[in-house]
Design a protein around this motif. Sequence first.
Motif, PDB file in Angstrom:
ATOM      1  N   THR A 175     -15.568 -10.789  15.583  1.00 62.61           N
ATOM      2  CA  THR A 175     -16.354 -11.517  14.579  1.00 62.61           C
ATOM      3  C   THR A 175     -16.783 -10.601  13.442  1.00 62.61           C
ATOM      4  N   ILE A 176     -17.138  -9.352  13.768  1.00 64.50           N
ATOM      5  CA  ILE A 176     -17.520  -8.397  12.719  1.00 64.50           C
ATOM      6  C   ILE A 176     -16.329  -8.108  11.811  1.00 64.50           C
ATOM      7  N   ILE A 177     -15.154  -7.935  12.408  1.00 65.34           N
ATOM      8  CA  ILE A 177     -13.946  -7.656  11.613  1.00 65.34           C
ATOM      9  C   ILE A 177     -13.635  -8.833  10.691  1.00 65.34           C
ATOM     10  N   GLU A 178     -13.677 -10.046  11.232  1.00 68.21           N
ATOM     11  CA  GLU A 178     -13.365 -11.225  10.425  1.00 68.21           C
ATOM     12  C   GLU A 178     -14.371 -11.416   9.293  1.00 68.21           C
ATOM     13  N   ARG A 179     -15.615 -11.025   9.529  1.00 66.32           N
ATOM     14  CA  ARG A 179     -16.659 -11.214   8.527  1.00 66.32           C
ATOM     15  C   ARG A 179     -16.625 -10.133   7.440  1.00 66.32           C
ATOM     16  N   ASP A 180     -16.395  -8.869   7.837  1.00 67.58           N
ATOM     17  CA  ASP A 180     -16.597  -7.754   6.909  1.00 67.58           C
ATOM     18  C   ASP A 180     -15.336  -7.056   6.414  1.00 67.58           C
ATOM     19  N   TYR A 181     -14.209  -7.258   7.062  1.00 68.33           N
ATOM     20  CA  TYR A 181     -13.013  -6.482   6.732  1.00 68.33           C
ATOM     21  C   TYR A 181     -11.820  -7.375   6.430  1.00 68.33           C
ATOM     22  N   ILE A 182     -10.907  -6.850   5.623  1.00 67.65           N
ATOM     23  CA  ILE A 182      -9.613  -7.502   5.405  1.00 67.65           C
ATOM     24  C   ILE A 182      -8.610  -6.686   6.206  1.00 67.65           C
ATOM     25  N   VAL A 183      -7.951  -7.305   7.169  1.00 68.92           N
ATOM     26  CA  VAL A 183      -7.043  -6.573   8.045  1.00 68.92           C
ATOM     27  C   VAL A 183      -5.740  -7.329   8.231  1.00 68.92           C
ATOM     28  N   GLU A 184      -4.773  -6.620   8.817  1.00 66.35           N
ATOM     29  CA  GLU A 184      -3.476  -7.153   9.233  1.00 66.35           C
ATOM     30  C   GLU A 184      -2.763  -7.951   8.145  1.00 66.35           C
ATOM     31  N   GLY A 185      -2.401  -9.198   8.403  1.00 65.23           N
ATOM     32  CA  GLY A 185      -1.552  -9.974   7.504  1.00 65.23           C
ATOM     33  C   GLY A 185      -2.143 -10.162   6.117  1.00 65.23           C
ATOM     34  N   ALA A 186      -3.437 -10.450   6.050  1.00 67.20           N
ATOM     35  CA  ALA A 186      -4.078 -10.664   4.749  1.00 67.20           C
ATOM     36  C   ALA A 186      -4.049  -9.394   3.915  1.00 67.20           C
ATOM     37  N   LEU A 187      -4.275  -8.243   4.546  1.00 73.73           N
ATOM     38  CA  LEU A 187      -4.262  -6.972   3.822  1.00 73.73           C
ATOM     39  C   LEU A 187      -2.844  -6.614   3.380  1.00 73.73           C
ATOM     40  N   ARG A 188      -1.869  -6.829   4.260  1.00 75.37           N
ATOM     41  CA  ARG A 188      -0.471  -6.564   3.890  1.00 75.37           C
ATOM     42  C   ARG A 188      -0.060  -7.436   2.699  1.00 75.37           C
ATOM     43  N   ARG A 189      -0.471  -8.704   2.724  1.00 74.13           N
ATOM     44  CA  ARG A 189      -0.175  -9.625   1.630  1.00 74.13           C
ATOM     45  C   ARG A 189      -0.826  -9.157   0.338  1.00 74.13           C
ATOM     46  N   GLN A 190      -2.080  -8.701   0.430  1.00 73.90           N
ATOM     47  CA  GLN A 190      -2.806  -8.239  -0.742  1.00 73.90           C
ATOM     48  C   GLN A 190      -2.131  -7.005  -1.349  1.00 73.90           C
ATOM     49  N   VAL A 191      -1.708  -6.063  -0.510  1.00 77.73           N
ATOM     50  CA  VAL A 191      -1.027  -4.864  -0.994  1.00 77.73           C
ATOM     51  C   VAL A 191       0.292  -5.243  -1.668  1.00 77.73           C
ATOM     52  N   ALA A 192       1.045  -6.158  -1.031  1.00 78.41           N
ATOM     53  CA  ALA A 192       2.315  -6.598  -1.610  1.00 78.41           C
ATOM     54  C   ALA A 192       2.095  -7.291  -2.955  1.00 78.41           C
ATOM     55  N   GLN A 193       1.037  -8.086  -3.073  1.00 70.99           N
ATOM     56  CA  GLN A 193       0.729  -8.752  -4.338  1.00 70.99           C
ATOM     57  C   GLN A 193       0.357  -7.745  -5.416  1.00 70.99           C
ATOM     58  N   ASN A 194      -0.394  -6.714  -5.044  1.00 71.14           N
ATOM     59  CA  ASN A 194      -0.760  -5.683  -6.008  1.00 71.14           C
ATOM     60  C   ASN A 194       0.474  -4.962  -6.537  1.00 71.14           C
ATOM     61  N   ILE A 195       1.395  -4.622  -5.637  1.00 73.02           N
ATOM     62  CA  ILE A 195       2.627  -3.954  -6.061  1.00 73.02           C
ATOM     63  C   ILE A 195       3.469  -4.900  -6.908  1.00 73.02           C
ATOM     64  N   GLY A 196       3.532  -6.172  -6.513  1.00 75.62           N
ATOM     65  CA  GLY A 196       4.274  -7.156  -7.295  1.00 75.62           C
ATOM     66  C   GLY A 196       3.713  -7.320  -8.696  1.00 75.62           C
ATOM     67  N   ARG A 197       2.385  -7.277  -8.814  1.00 73.78           N
ATOM     68  CA  ARG A 197       1.747  -7.371 -10.135  1.00 73.78           C
ATOM     69  C   ARG A 197       2.141  -6.182 -10.997  1.00 73.78           C
ATOM     70  N   LEU A 198       2.131  -4.981 -10.420  1.00 67.56           N
ATOM     71  CA  LEU A 198       2.536  -3.794 -11.169  1.00 67.56           C
ATOM     72  C   LEU A 198       3.987  -3.908 -11.637  1.00 67.56           C
ATOM     73  N   ARG A 199       4.839  -4.475 -10.778  1.00 70.83           N
ATOM     74  CA  ARG A 199       6.244  -4.661 -11.156  1.00 70.83           C
ATOM     75  C   ARG A 199       6.372  -5.676 -12.290  1.00 70.83           C
ATOM     76  N   ASP A 200       5.610  -6.763 -12.181  1.00 66.96           N
ATOM     77  CA  ASP A 200       5.715  -7.838 -13.170  1.00 66.96           C
ATOM     78  C   ASP A 200       5.279  -7.391 -14.563  1.00 66.96           C
ATOM     79  N   ILE A 201       4.225  -6.576 -14.639  1.00 67.91           N
ATOM     80  CA  ILE A 201       3.764  -6.149 -15.952  1.00 67.91           C
ATOM     81  C   ILE A 201       4.527  -4.927 -16.452  1.00 67.91           C
ATOM     82  N   LYS A 202       5.490  -4.491 -15.635  1.00 63.02           N
ATOM     83  CA  LYS A 202       6.366  -3.375 -15.995  1.00 63.02           C
ATOM     84  C   LYS A 202       5.590  -2.109 -16.333  1.00 63.02           C
ATOM     85  N   SER A 203       4.558  -1.844 -15.530  1.00 59.79           N
ATOM     86  CA  SER A 203       3.817  -0.596 -15.709  1.00 59.79           C
ATOM     87  C   SER A 203       4.656   0.555 -15.169  1.00 59.79           C
ATOM     88  N   TYR A 204       4.246   1.761 -15.467  1.00 61.03           N
ATOM     89  CA  TYR A 204       4.969   2.943 -15.001  1.00 61.03           C
ATOM     90  C   TYR A 204       5.066   2.941 -13.479  1.00 61.03           C
TER      91      TYR A 204
END
Length: 127
Positions: free
Chosen positions: A58-87
Motif C-alpha cells: 500500500t505504501i508503494i502504490e501510494r508514494d512510488y511509481i514502480v514497475e510497468g508504470a515507471l517503464r512506460r514513463q521512461v519510454a515516453q520520456n525517451i520518445g518525446r526526446l526523439r520526437d522533438i529531435k533533440s541532441y
Amino acid sequence: MPRLLGVDIPNDKKAHISLTYLFGIGHQSARDLCHKAGIDADKKARDLSDEELSSIATIIERDYIVEGALRRQVAQNIGRLRDIKSYRGIRHRVGLPVRGQRTKTNARTRKGPKKTVAGKKGVKDLK
C-alpha cells in the motif's frame, strides 16, 4: 517466494535487499519503505507476514511509481526526446552514448561489437 505487486522477491535475502528487485526501488527507497511500514529492514523476506507485505504494497502504490508504470514513463520520456529531435533523442535513435561519453574508443556497450572495415592494402613503391 513472496509476491509483491506481481513481482517475486527472493526469500533468502533481507527485506530491504529483496525490495530492490522491484523496478524503481533502490537501496535508500527500500530502507525508507521498511521504516515507514515499521518493519525491521534486516528481517528475512520469508519471515515477513501477510500484513507486513500488504502494508509495504500500500505504501508503494501510494508514494512510488514502480514497475510497468515507471517503464512506460521512461519510454515516453525517451520518445518525446526523439520526437522533438533533440541532441539526446538523436543519440538514442542512433544507439550511441547519450551523456557525453567518448566514442573514439570504448562505448562498445552502446555501439555493439566491432565492425571491421576493409582498409587499404600496402601500396608498393614502383622505384
